[in-house]
Design a protein around this motif. Sequence first.
Motif, PDB file in Angstrom:
ATOM      1  N   GLY A  48       0.791  -1.222   0.000  1.00  0.00           N
ATOM      2  CA  GLY A  48       0.000   0.000   0.000  1.00  0.00           C
ATOM      3  C   GLY A  48       0.820   1.266   0.000  1.00  0.00           C
ATOM      4  N   GLU A  49       2.135   1.159   0.205  1.00  0.00           N
ATOM      5  CA  GLU A  49       2.986   2.352   0.155  1.00  0.00           C
ATOM      6  C   GLU A  49       3.138   2.839  -1.289  1.00  0.00           C
ATOM      7  N   TRP A  50       3.335   1.910  -2.193  1.00  0.00           N
ATOM      8  CA  TRP A  50       3.349   2.149  -3.628  1.00  0.00           C
ATOM      9  C   TRP A  50       2.387   1.152  -4.280  1.00  0.00           C
ATOM     10  N   HIS A  51       1.955   1.457  -5.474  1.00  0.00           N
ATOM     11  CA  HIS A  51       1.142   0.495  -6.212  1.00  0.00           C
ATOM     12  C   HIS A  51       2.060  -0.596  -6.751  1.00  0.00           C
ATOM     13  N   ILE A  52       1.651  -1.829  -6.548  1.00  0.00           N
ATOM     14  CA  ILE A  52       2.481  -2.948  -6.969  1.00  0.00           C
ATOM     15  C   ILE A  52       2.525  -3.022  -8.491  1.00  0.00           C
ATOM     16  N   THR A  53       3.717  -3.157  -9.043  1.00  0.00           N
ATOM     17  CA  THR A  53       3.856  -3.405 -10.467  1.00  0.00           C
ATOM     18  C   THR A  53       3.742  -4.913 -10.699  1.00  0.00           C
ATOM     19  N   HIS A  54       3.367  -5.300 -11.897  1.00  0.00           N
ATOM     20  CA  HIS A  54       3.099  -6.717 -12.125  1.00  0.00           C
ATOM     21  C   HIS A  54       4.356  -7.552 -11.999  1.00  0.00           C
ATOM     22  N   ASP A  55       5.495  -7.030 -12.407  1.00  0.00           N
ATOM     23  CA  ASP A  55       6.724  -7.802 -12.298  1.00  0.00           C
ATOM     24  C   ASP A  55       7.067  -8.098 -10.841  1.00  0.00           C
ATOM     25  N   LYS A  56       6.871  -7.110  -9.960  1.00  0.00           N
ATOM     26  CA  LYS A  56       7.137  -7.332  -8.536  1.00  0.00           C
ATOM     27  C   LYS A  56       6.097  -8.264  -7.922  1.00  0.00           C
ATOM     28  N   LEU A  57       4.867  -8.159  -8.385  1.00  0.00           N
ATOM     29  CA  LEU A  57       3.814  -9.046  -7.891  1.00  0.00           C
ATOM     30  C   LEU A  57       4.161 -10.497  -8.194  1.00  0.00           C
ATOM     31  N   VAL A  58       4.561 -10.764  -9.430  1.00  0.00           N
ATOM     32  CA  VAL A  58       4.938 -12.121  -9.816  1.00  0.00           C
ATOM     33  C   VAL A  58       6.168 -12.582  -9.045  1.00  0.00           C
ATOM     34  N   GLN A  59       7.116 -11.678  -8.866  1.00  0.00           N
ATOM     35  CA  GLN A  59       8.326 -12.020  -8.120  1.00  0.00           C
ATOM     36  C   GLN A  59       7.985 -12.489  -6.710  1.00  0.00           C
ATOM     37  N   TYR A  60       7.062 -11.792  -6.069  1.00  0.00           N
ATOM     38  CA  TYR A  60       6.682 -12.198  -4.716  1.00  0.00           C
ATOM     39  C   TYR A  60       5.934 -13.518  -4.709  1.00  0.00           C
ATOM     40  N   MET A  61       5.075 -13.728  -5.683  1.00  0.00           N
ATOM     41  CA  MET A  61       4.320 -14.981  -5.726  1.00  0.00           C
ATOM     42  C   MET A  61       5.258 -16.176  -5.910  1.00  0.00           C
ATOM     43  N   TYR A  62       6.293 -16.009  -6.697  1.00  0.00           N
ATOM     44  CA  TYR A  62       7.275 -17.094  -6.835  1.00  0.00           C
ATOM     45  C   TYR A  62       8.038 -17.300  -5.535  1.00  0.00           C
ATOM     46  N   GLN A 176      -0.002  -3.003 -14.805  1.00  0.00           N
ATOM     47  CA  GLN A 176       1.317  -2.384 -14.959  1.00  0.00           C
ATOM     48  C   GLN A 176       1.176  -0.937 -15.433  1.00  0.00           C
ATOM     49  N   ARG A 177       0.268  -0.700 -16.363  1.00  0.00           N
ATOM     50  CA  ARG A 177       0.072   0.641 -16.898  1.00  0.00           C
ATOM     51  C   ARG A 177      -0.422   1.592 -15.810  1.00  0.00           C
ATOM     52  N   PHE A 178      -1.345   1.096 -14.977  1.00  0.00           N
ATOM     53  CA  PHE A 178      -1.875   1.958 -13.930  1.00  0.00           C
ATOM     54  C   PHE A 178      -0.858   2.187 -12.817  1.00  0.00           C
ATOM     55  N   ALA A 179      -0.133   1.141 -12.443  1.00  0.00           N
ATOM     56  CA  ALA A 179       0.872   1.300 -11.393  1.00  0.00           C
ATOM     57  C   ALA A 179       1.907   2.347 -11.797  1.00  0.00           C
ATOM     58  N   TYR A 180       2.301   2.316 -13.061  1.00  0.00           N
ATOM     59  CA  TYR A 180       3.240   3.328 -13.561  1.00  0.00           C
ATOM     60  C   TYR A 180       2.677   4.727 -13.364  1.00  0.00           C
ATOM     61  N   TRP A 181       1.403   4.899 -13.732  1.00  0.00           N
ATOM     62  CA  TRP A 181       0.795   6.220 -13.610  1.00  0.00           C
ATOM     63  C   TRP A 181       0.725   6.671 -12.150  1.00  0.00           C
ATOM     64  N   ALA A 182       0.170   5.829 -11.279  1.00  0.00           N
ATOM     65  CA  ALA A 182      -0.010   6.205  -9.881  1.00  0.00           C
ATOM     66  C   ALA A 182       1.327   6.455  -9.191  1.00  0.00           C
ATOM     67  N   ASN A 183       2.299   5.628  -9.482  1.00  0.00           N
ATOM     68  CA  ASN A 183       3.593   5.755  -8.807  1.00  0.00           C
ATOM     69  C   ASN A 183       4.395   6.945  -9.316  1.00  0.00           C
ATOM     70  N   THR A 184       4.356   7.211 -10.608  1.00  0.00           N
ATOM     71  CA  THR A 184       5.134   8.331 -11.137  1.00  0.00           C
ATOM     72  C   THR A 184       4.536   9.679 -10.761  1.00  0.00           C
ATOM     73  N   ASN A 185       3.291   9.676 -10.299  1.00  0.00           N
ATOM     74  CA  ASN A 185       2.655  10.925  -9.876  1.00  0.00           C
ATOM     75  C   ASN A 185       2.490  11.003  -8.355  1.00  0.00           C
ATOM     76  N   ARG A 186       3.075  10.061  -7.618  1.00  0.00           N
ATOM     77  CA  ARG A 186       2.984  10.052  -6.156  1.00  0.00           C
ATOM     78  C   ARG A 186       3.984  11.028  -5.553  1.00  0.00           C
ATOM     79  N   SER A 187       3.518  11.785  -4.578  1.00  0.00           N
ATOM     80  CA  SER A 187       4.395  12.698  -3.842  1.00  0.00           C
ATOM     81  C   SER A 187       4.833  12.061  -2.531  1.00  0.00           C
ATOM     82  N   ILE A 188       5.956  12.518  -2.003  1.00  0.00           N
ATOM     83  CA  ILE A 188       6.378  12.053  -0.675  1.00  0.00           C
ATOM     84  C   ILE A 188       5.318  12.442   0.346  1.00  0.00           C
ATOM     85  N   ASN A 189       4.842  13.673   0.234  1.00  0.00           N
ATOM     86  CA  ASN A 189       3.751  14.143   1.091  1.00  0.00           C
ATOM     87  C   ASN A 189       2.439  13.854   0.368  1.00  0.00           C
ATOM     88  N   LEU A 190       1.810  12.758   0.757  1.00  0.00           N
ATOM     89  CA  LEU A 190       0.618  12.321   0.039  1.00  0.00           C
ATOM     90  C   LEU A 190      -0.455  13.406   0.062  1.00  0.00           C
TER      91      LEU A 190
END
Length: 833
Positions: A48-62, A176-190
Amino acid sequence: MRFLYAFLCLCITSFSFAQDNLKYYLPANISYNSSIPKPESVIRHQVGEWHITHDKLVQYMYAIANASDRVTIQDRGETFEGKPLVLLTITSKDNHNRLDVIKANHSKNTNSDNFKSDQPIVVYQGFSIHGNEASGSNATLVLAYHLAAAQGNEIDALLKNTVILLDPSFNPDGLQRFAYWANTNRSINLNPDPNDREYSEVWPGGRTNHYWFDMNRDWLPVQLPESRVRIKTFHEWKPNILTDHHEMGTNATFFFQPGIPSRTHPLTPQLNQRLTADIGKYHAKALDKIGSLYYTEESFDDFYYGKGSTFPDINGGIGILFEQASSRGHIQESSNGILTFPFTIRNQFIAALSTLEAAQGMREEILRYQHDFYKKARQEASAEQQNAIVFGDPKDAARTYHLAEILDRHGITFHELKSDISIKGKDYKKGYSYVVPKNQRNTRLINAMFEKRTKFQDSLFYDVSAWTFPLAFNLNYDETISTSIAGDKVEDLKKKTGSVLSKSSYAYLMEWHEYYSPKALNTILEKGLRAKVAMKPFNVDGRDYDYGTILIPIQNQKLDKDQLYDFLTTVATGSAINIYGVTTGLTQGIDLGSNQFRALSTPKVGLLVGNGVRSYDAGEIWHLFDTRYNMKLSKLDVGRINRMDLSRYNVIIAPSSGGFNGGVVKALKSWTEKGGTLVGFRSTINWLKAKKFINLELKTSDRVAKDITYEQRGNYSGAQVIGGAIFEVEQDRSHPINFGYTNSKIPMFRNNTMFMKADKQSYNNPLRYSKNPLLSGYISKPNLDSLAETVPYKSKRLKGGKVVVFTDNTNFRAFWYGTNKLLMNAIFFRNQL
């Protein structure tokens, strides 16, 4: 107040991320196996700190699967973008050791009259089929960890009695497309300000897959790679419960099924809805415990079987939709207070756990429901012991094949046609038709796919009200024939092959009936070869050729006759069509040198995309060109179009839209007037009319609500919507827009209330709705009266060019094969329209 507001935001941010935030999600008083990796140890941030990207999601599932003997992972295929479509199977170690036996016994429960209760229940849990509804997939990080690492009698009992099929991302490309958008527009101060860029994705957004399809409409048509792997899994296991985790508007709360009772499909047993409601009590209890608001029996329905929450209902399972209010980023203001991403994740996780609790608590009852569902289905099928359905097209093996392909993916048995027959004036040809016996396990699914329904309990629908497959494919079919016409059972479905049937020194002819004939013609034209289209039928060498036949002469080609034969052989094979060599130009009818053969040029096609364009419609067209016809298509962003050299294109397609600014008007009008063909769909017609691209008349409704209360106004308005139904259109087969069609009528899909008046000259109405056009689905009586004898197509000149418009979507959801050729005809035969 401003200080207090800022302080609350800071507290929320600090609470979410300044500690081991798994404690925020996980149940209290449960110990966890320290050898199982926590999500943050693999993905390098807390859930919940960042939106999970699909590559990291798969990495964790493995990582989970490698660390736990409760979990195995399977790579079942890949998306259009090459992302893996993984599935976790989670159950006890002992169950894993006999998983094949469990699967076989579970299958027997759907095939035998004997019920066995001493077996695990199967639960398929799927997440974020809409990629920008991301709390679901993010919740799978916590869910997988909990199921792998939790210790104690409670988890041991759950895993002993349950096989969990965990699909962490139904839509990897969109996620993956949405995670990129949400994460690249996230501020340190939410920042919870809804005006912040973080909460407004750029077009087309992350909801859809690579080709911009809503994949939660593809469970029944199964046209996309993501759908195909999950449907294969579904039919291998026949899960008892399938959950589909979504998000909705930020100002909502949390929804779980059942939905609106009157909008359940009549083929769904009433017991299904009662069991869904009983399962819902577990969700209510769990959400009450953490203080989350929720609702049920509103907004959503269980009618269209192509959705994840409804598809199980016609397959002996129980489908459950979850809808969580969306933060659409990391934190956002809402009418229910500040909505944080971790809060949305926790609700999804809690609902996933309550589903598993319900599965265990109601295990025997739900297992018996599935057993009885198929037992009753077999009884219904047995009553139709000798009855079958036949479908096909004597001129088009490909469309017939692709419908059979869907049946095959759903495990439906079908046979070859024993011999050529004619039924009720319709021809069925061996090799171009299939026979579906009704006496089989999946008889209810067959009924759902083939039925035509025009009577409904309710007049409001969350999605389409009709999807009759043989109509979608524009195939001849009959549901009242005997199995005596059936030949061999189809064990290994294969496409019909194509070839050049005879070598010629004069010319080659290719009929336009086959689905992939546009693919073949485009390949020929792109090679720089000359080709012409026949405007009238003719007969040569004892064979009849229809309107739209393609002529490829031998003389004055860039290839000699031997090279041309070899090339056309490759074309015929690659497109599964037959090409005929002829020995003479003298025919019965128009001779091959006649002016009634019109020269064709290579299409150079642009597709308008970007802000204002309906991405679903644009994606369907892109997919059609790219994956079916192997045709190059330039996606032209409307924000840049007035700076482009449009002379590169001879066709530009404008999908459904609300219209564009003045710069786009000027650029497109100038291009069209100089000889371009502009093809507009659906709501774009209003813009084209307003900007004087085309002169046409639309019918307007003068409905007045009488005796309708304020409370009833929504239902009254909703009943006037055509959510998706099928209508009969009469065709003038001599018109180039209809080349390749063999019948005088065609079924068309419609989901709008745009009614275009017919031209006074009948020959300008090559497509026209019949007097009584409804074939299947819901439409109000006033709208049906308005639709009758209107037209779905017009073509008019604009100085040196043409404007072609369709009121209806000819490419709906990739499975409406029957009208794809209308668009292709508008492109290839644009100069003949």
